[in-house]
Design an enzyme around this catalytic site. Sequence first.
Site, mmCIF file in Angstrom:
data_model
loop_
_atom_site.group_PDB
_atom_site.id
_atom_site.type_symbol
_atom_site.label_atom_id
_atom_site.label_comp_id
_atom_site.label_asym_id
_atom_site.label_seq_id
_atom_site.Cartn_x
_atom_site.Cartn_y
_atom_site.Cartn_z
ATOM 1 N N SER A 161 -7.282 -13.233 -0.982
ATOM 2 C CA SER A 161 -6.686 -12.410 -1.751
ATOM 3 C C SER A 161 -7.028 -11.109 -2.517
ATOM 4 O O SER A 161 -6.612 -10.371 -3.515
ATOM 5 C CB SER A 161 -6.317 -13.279 -3.361
ATOM 6 O OG SER A 161 -5.763 -14.427 -3.103
ATOM 7 N N HIS A 174 -5.014 -13.769 11.444
ATOM 8 C CA HIS A 174 -4.217 -13.650 9.961
ATOM 9 C C HIS A 174 -4.603 -12.469 9.260
ATOM 10 O O HIS A 174 -3.725 -11.778 8.854
ATOM 11 C CB HIS A 174 -4.971 -14.988 8.961
ATOM 12 C CG HIS A 174 -4.452 -14.912 7.850
ATOM 13 N ND1 HIS A 174 -3.166 -15.020 7.760
ATOM 14 C CD2 HIS A 174 -5.029 -14.946 6.402
ATOM 15 C CE1 HIS A 174 -2.962 -15.125 6.089
ATOM 16 N NE2 HIS A 174 -4.024 -15.068 5.607
ATOM 17 N N GLU A 185 -3.825 -2.588 4.974
ATOM 18 C CA GLU A 185 -4.572 -3.402 6.017
ATOM 19 C C GLU A 185 -4.804 -2.485 7.243
ATOM 20 O O GLU A 185 -5.913 -2.797 7.957
ATOM 21 C CB GLU A 185 -3.640 -4.517 6.521
ATOM 22 C CG GLU A 185 -4.419 -5.484 7.419
ATOM 23 C CD GLU A 185 -3.382 -7.041 7.448
ATOM 24 O OE1 GLU A 185 -2.782 -7.172 6.735
ATOM 25 O OE2 GLU A 185 -4.041 -7.514 8.412
ATOM 26 N N GLY A 189 -1.767 -15.169 -3.577
ATOM 27 C CA GLY A 189 -2.000 -14.377 -4.981
ATOM 28 C C GLY A 189 -2.783 -13.236 -4.628
ATOM 29 O O GLY A 189 -2.964 -12.783 -3.532
ATOM 30 N N ASP A 247 0.746 -0.428 15.023
ATOM 31 C CA ASP A 247 1.224 0.810 15.418
ATOM 32 C C ASP A 247 0.399 2.036 15.010
ATOM 33 O O ASP A 247 0.024 2.812 15.499
ATOM 34 C CB ASP A 247 2.682 1.075 15.013
ATOM 35 C CG ASP A 247 3.839 0.100 15.741
ATOM 36 O OD1 ASP A 247 3.542 -0.829 16.539
ATOM 37 O OD2 ASP A 247 5.116 0.377 15.555
ATOM 38 N N ALA A 298 0.901 -1.175 0.074
ATOM 39 C CA ALA A 298 0.118 0.036 0.089
ATOM 40 C C ALA A 298 1.011 1.233 0.039
ATOM 41 O O ALA A 298 0.656 2.115 -0.934
ATOM 42 C CB ALA A 298 -0.864 0.150 1.249
ATOM 43 N N THR A 345 3.309 -7.927 3.409
ATOM 44 C CA THR A 345 3.145 -8.177 1.683
ATOM 45 C C THR A 345 4.224 -9.080 1.597
ATOM 46 O O THR A 345 3.821 -10.048 0.619
ATOM 47 C CB THR A 345 3.653 -6.819 1.147
ATOM 48 O OG1 THR A 345 2.778 -5.624 1.486
ATOM 49 C CG2 THR A 345 3.549 -7.204 -0.217
ATOM 50 N N ARG A 366 -13.126 -11.299 4.779
ATOM 51 C CA ARG A 366 -12.313 -10.690 3.593
ATOM 52 C C ARG A 366 -12.200 -11.974 2.737
ATOM 53 O O ARG A 366 -12.227 -13.328 3.094
ATOM 54 C CB ARG A 366 -10.860 -10.585 3.972
ATOM 55 C CG ARG A 366 -10.000 -10.446 2.900
ATOM 56 C CD ARG A 366 -8.459 -10.282 3.472
ATOM 57 N NE ARG A 366 -8.148 -11.565 3.874
ATOM 58 C CZ ARG A 366 -6.885 -12.225 3.191
ATOM 59 N NH1 ARG A 366 -6.049 -11.769 2.432
ATOM 60 N NH2 ARG A 366 -6.525 -13.500 3.624
ATOM 61 N N TYR A 374 5.151 -11.758 2.744
ATOM 62 C CA TYR A 374 4.664 -13.324 3.455
ATOM 63 C C TYR A 374 3.298 -13.934 2.734
ATOM 64 O O TYR A 374 3.090 -14.867 2.755
ATOM 65 C CB TYR A 374 4.487 -13.286 4.913
ATOM 66 C CG TYR A 374 5.808 -12.905 5.328
ATOM 67 C CD1 TYR A 374 6.874 -13.915 5.676
ATOM 68 C CD2 TYR A 374 5.961 -11.760 5.791
ATOM 69 C CE1 TYR A 374 7.982 -13.718 6.433
ATOM 70 C CE2 TYR A 374 7.499 -11.486 6.426
ATOM 71 C CZ TYR A 374 8.355 -12.590 6.871
ATOM 72 O OH TYR A 374 9.389 -12.154 7.229
ATOM 73 N N ALA A 375 2.844 -12.957 1.629
ATOM 74 C CA ALA A 375 1.637 -13.295 1.103
ATOM 75 C C ALA A 375 2.046 -14.340 -0.008
ATOM 76 O O ALA A 375 3.095 -14.660 -0.508
ATOM 77 C CB ALA A 375 0.876 -12.182 0.217
#
Length: 571
Positions: free
Chosen positions: A429, A391, A415, A88, A261, A52, A82, A426, A84-85
């Site tokens: 993907s 998750h 996120e 897809g 944070d 993002a 990102t 969600r 660790y995605a």
Amino acid sequence: MFFGLWPLVLGLRCWILNSLRFTQDRRPKTKGQNSKGILAERDVLIIGCGIAGATAALRLARDPTRRITVITRAPEARESNTRYAQGGIIGRGPDDSAELLYNDIIAAGAGVTSPTAARILADEGPPLLNEVLEKTAGVIFDHEPSGEPIWGQEAAHSRRRILHVGDLTGMAIAERLISTLRNYDNITIQTDATAVDLITFPHHSRDPLDNYRPISCHGAYVFNRSEKTVHRYLSKMTILATGGLGRIYRNTTNPVGARGDGLAMAHRAGARIANAEYIQFHPTALAAPGAEGLLISEAVRGEGGILLTPDLKPFMHKYSPEWKDLAPRDIVARAIHHEMEMNGYSYVLLDLASHMETEKIRARFPFIYNECLKVGLDISREPVPVVPAAHYFCGGVLVDEWSRSNIQNLYAVGEISCTGVHGANRLASTSLLEGLVWGNRAAMEIERTLDFAGLQPEFDDIPPWDESNLSAEPDPALIQGDMQTIQNIMWHYVGLVRSGDRLSRAIRELRHLWNEIETFYRTTKLSDGLIGLRNAVEVALIVAQAAQHNRQSRVCHYRQDAVEWEGDRLI
Ligand SMILES: Cc1cc2nc3c(=O)[nH]c(=O)nc-3n(C[C@H](O)[C@H](O)[C@H](O)COP(=O)(O)OP(=O)(O)OC[C@H]3O[C@@H](n4cnc5c(N)ncnc54)[C@H](O)[C@@H]3O)c2cc1C
């Protein structure tokens, strides 16, 4: 949509709260003690460089006169959720359309998804993926020798539309985005730089008349992890792109930096937060020392993997006679949780080895296979221990369709934001795509408004950070101990199965901890761990309170004591 009288009221409330909370022991030094050499002013400060933040930076950097600073608390710029995605990102499949994708997003969100946000994602997402990820950043998704993409299928998608790079999609995206950012002279990337708090007026203003103006953001205080010093980063516009908060739970698939944070900073500054009760739990994360939280993709069950108790008995037929191990994600996660809680298990087993040939397993799941091998588990020969794990955070800082929060000059993307796309659940993907779309939209809105940003404060208007009266070094045992307490409270009382009693207990304990941690914070020198701990307890309270407030069960928020409504009547 956010501009009425309430920003003024909120501003006053937050100013009072913030004054009480965190300024008392970090008083500003006298004017002129700052070092302007280190503290360059910039047009846009982007906090976080996952998909993002990086997307926003890429678009903004097209104008070479714009000065953009991207900071990350991580030692390496590519380290983020990102990276660790696995599965897809959504493209536009061969027999697919924006309308079909829109319908799938709305169906997954269980009545809580914003139709406007779903429409934006469905219309803009796939073309933007092509423009930004493929053409600009040069990500090469898996394809046939003919060049035709290999379209993946995921749960609850009505079409094959998932683009991937093996089972390391996030790694490819993160690496390409960061190396593209490095091509721009007007982007500065700073690693090891942890944002501590947003600089907001009226809170940090010396002018009492600012109390009567809407809250506005002018950058952030940033902790340099190697120097152990805090600097003021002034900016005309600030984009929060700090990702999720999975780390406030004992079991999570998220890496260490995902501790909420940005959400905590925004909340302290008076930002509106929405849908914080909707935490998506993944049914199967590895439960092995050294690789805790490694995501074991749902495709493993898709390929025939079966869940077993530690004494090798299947159990999913009891919870979903029709779908068994292929039941929806939330049902499988709660079934595992129930087995563990009722029988005192610390894990259940996932057996793929008995249902798929060894060579096929190695070819289909190379990443999972190799990561399991590193901790002595061979997924092609034996069942592996798994637990459900926090998750994805479906809620966040409430933003409009241009990523604007209710605080002037403050944007939130990815996120950490709540665009309304995910509602109560969600669709698989969609999160990478959401970061791409709203990162791009934040940049478009800033392009339109940057030149009219109005009079900006100067360094001398902002109090420098002051730790001169603090001598105690942060005790790592206290930080680790308190963090584990938060994670246990969240896991047991604000986890997969919630109730009024559990949530009340969680809130009581978290409030007590909040007070302890705040005292610790005010009397101790800063460290990245201390900043994270303070934020973790803040966001844990936000999630627990939202969960207590919402008495209806919907997918990611499940209450044993849920109430049902019939029309306007409680039944
Ligand atoms: C194991 C796993 C698998 C996943 N698989 C998929 C998938 O297949 N498809 C999909 O769409 N989604 C997937 N997701 C979700 C997706 O990866 C994330 O939602 C998405 O990457 C979030 O992107 P982001 O840019 O918002 O945040 P992130 O990528 O998490 O980036 C956050 C950035 O903020 C920085 N940061 C945090 N706090 C601070 C601070 N105080 N100061 C400075 N910097 C800070 C971090 O260092 C980082 O640079 C997966 C997530 C996980 C964990």
